[in-house]
Enzyme design. Structure first.
Site, PDB file in Angstrom:
ATOM      1  N   GLU A   1      50.684  42.454  26.080  1.00 35.12           N
ATOM      2  CA  GLU A   1      52.340  42.892  25.254  1.00 35.12           C
ATOM      3  C   GLU A   1      52.205  42.007  24.000  1.00 35.12           C
ATOM      4  O   GLU A   1      52.619  40.731  24.481  1.00 35.12           O
ATOM      5  CB  GLU A   1      53.534  43.373  25.838  1.00 35.12           C
ATOM      6  CG  GLU A   1      54.471  43.738  25.074  1.00 35.12           C
ATOM      7  CD  GLU A   1      55.735  44.577  25.729  1.00 35.12           C
ATOM      8  OE1 GLU A   1      55.827  45.155  27.125  1.00 35.12           O
ATOM      9  OE2 GLU A   1      56.885  44.602  24.995  1.00 35.12           O
TER      10      GLU A   1
ATOM     11  N   ASP B   1      54.874  53.063  36.630  1.00 37.69           N
ATOM     12  CA  ASP B   1      54.970  51.682  36.697  1.00 37.69           C
ATOM     13  C   ASP B   1      55.501  50.829  37.809  1.00 37.69           C
ATOM     14  O   ASP B   1      57.030  51.092  38.085  1.00 37.69           O
ATOM     15  CB  ASP B   1      56.049  51.148  35.981  1.00 37.69           C
ATOM     16  CG  ASP B   1      55.617  49.948  34.763  1.00 37.69           C
ATOM     17  OD1 ASP B   1      54.064  49.086  35.585  1.00 37.69           O
ATOM     18  OD2 ASP B   1      56.422  49.845  33.185  1.00 37.69           O
TER      19      ASP B   1
ATOM     20  N   SER C   1      60.471  50.994  31.092  1.00 32.85           N
ATOM     21  CA  SER C   1      61.454  50.689  29.570  1.00 32.85           C
ATOM     22  C   SER C   1      62.284  52.353  30.066  1.00 32.85           C
ATOM     23  O   SER C   1      63.243  52.252  29.335  1.00 32.85           O
ATOM     24  CB  SER C   1      60.314  51.112  28.513  1.00 32.85           C
ATOM     25  OG  SER C   1      59.166  51.970  28.672  1.00 32.85           O
TER      26      SER C   1
ATOM     27  N   GLU D   1      53.050  43.940  36.612  1.00 32.01           N
ATOM     28  CA  GLU D   1      53.422  42.954  35.368  1.00 32.01           C
ATOM     29  C   GLU D   1      53.202  41.997  35.972  1.00 32.01           C
ATOM     30  O   GLU D   1      53.290  41.676  37.297  1.00 32.01           O
ATOM     31  CB  GLU D   1      55.134  43.078  34.815  1.00 32.01           C
ATOM     32  CG  GLU D   1      55.210  44.146  34.225  1.00 32.01           C
ATOM     33  CD  GLU D   1      56.719  44.070  33.316  1.00 32.01           C
ATOM     34  OE1 GLU D   1      57.136  42.511  33.384  1.00 32.01           O
ATOM     35  OE2 GLU D   1      57.114  45.026  32.757  1.00 32.01           O
TER      36      GLU D   1
HETATM   37  O1  KIV Z   1      57.728  50.197  30.747  1.00 29.94           O
HETATM   38  C1  KIV Z   1      56.602  50.459  28.977  1.00 29.94           C
HETATM   39  O2  KIV Z   1      56.623  51.418  28.937  1.00 29.94           O
HETATM   40  C2  KIV Z   1      55.388  49.698  29.039  1.00 29.94           C
HETATM   41  C3  KIV Z   1      54.436  49.866  28.338  1.00 29.94           C
HETATM   42  C4  KIV Z   1      55.856  49.142  27.317  1.00 29.94           C
HETATM   43  C5  KIV Z   1      53.283  49.109  27.942  1.00 29.94           C
HETATM   44  O3  KIV Z   1      55.153  48.506  30.049  1.00 29.94           O
END
Ligand code: KIV
Length: 286
Positions: A183, A84, A46, A116
């Protein structure tokens, strides 16, 4: 403060102790989470929307993720940090997925990675876990393939897709994921999944019946403009405070009130020979 470990998260699930995960992308946000005693920091992709000004997470690169994960790690020694895996970092081959996960851990200092996707990602998750890297799954609304999902919409609204999300959660648990983010799924579905799994289920727009809650830091503190989806509760309005601070500075400069003598180096001052800020180890930039 002692760093949170995966065993703590497992124990909290058994004890019914709810905990918090928040996004962090840089030193200031990591410092705030650390000071507040947050358990888990997610350096989410994000980052693309919240920090880098993109309109989706798709343009985010491994370089972006490594750089921001390292910034968070340096500033928050006791947080459990999850980095991530951005778009296509784990989808092309398992080998690349392991190598990219390794970069987030080795170069970024992450404790774990997030990936994901549902059942089709299970084999990849297993490979990363076998390489010794803990993996957090992410199901429901997965922003990297929001276009395939028909946009940013609640997932699992019909019996077929609800069953698929529940099966995917089981598949990720079996593959070795230590936790799963759900989510934007209906609260009863999320609650049922949290009951059926033995790993923590972390909700965002997934109601009360999960083991932990995650939100984007900037949404929570009111630093994301007008963006306020239904599942966000805004606990502060930092953007307004910042705008007021900047306006006050502007007014003071225009009126000749800044800087005053205490903020200047006067010819006779001892400060003239000494450190600019003897109390701080921070170096001036430039
Ligand atoms: O990228 C992100 O911040 C997320 C969260 C909102 C779970 O995947």
């Amino acid at each position: 403060m002692k760093r949170v470990v995966i065993q703590d998260l497992k124990r909290w699930k058994q004890e019914g102790h709810r905990w918090v995960c928040l996004t962090a992308y840089d030193a200031p946000s990591a410092r705030v989470l650390e000071a507040a005693g947050v358990q888990v920091a997610l350096v989410g992709d994000s980052l693309g929307n919240v920090i880098l000004g993109h309109d989706s997470t798709v343009p985010v690169t491994m370089e972006d993720m490594v750089c921001h994960t390292a910034a968070v790690r340096r500033s928050a020694p006791s947080l459990f940090v999850v980095g991530d895996l951005p778009f296509l970092a784990a989808q092309v081959s398992d080998e690349q997925a392991v190598l990219n996960s390794g970069r987030l851990v080795q170069e970024g200092g992450a404790d774990a990675v997030k990936l994901e996707g549902g059942g089709p990602r299970a084999a990849t998750i297993q490979r990363i876990v076998e390489a010794g890297i803990p993996v957090m799954g992410h199901l429901g609304l997965t922003p990297q393939n929001a276009t395939q999902l028909g946009g940013y919409r609640v997932q699992g609204n019909d019996p077929e897709s609800a069953a698929r999300i529940a099966q995917d959660a089981m598949a990720l648990e079996q593959a070795g994921a230590f936790a799963v983010v759900l989510e934007c799924v209906p609260a009863p579905l999320a609650s049922a999944i949290a009951k059926e799994t033995s790993i923590p289920i972390i909700g965002i727009g997934a109601g009360q019946g999960v083991d932990a809650q995650v939100l984007v830091f900037h949404d929570l503190v009111g630093l994301s403009g007008d963006f306020q989806p239904r599942f966000v509760r805004r606990y502060a309005n930092v953007e307004t405070t910042m705008i007021e601070a900047v306006k006050s500075f502007q007014n003071d400069v225009e009126a000749g009130r800044f800087p005053d003598d205490s903020e200047s180096f006067l010819a006779s001052s001892e400060d003239e020979q000494g450190d600019v800020d003897p109390e701080s180890e921070r170096q001036l930039s430039g």
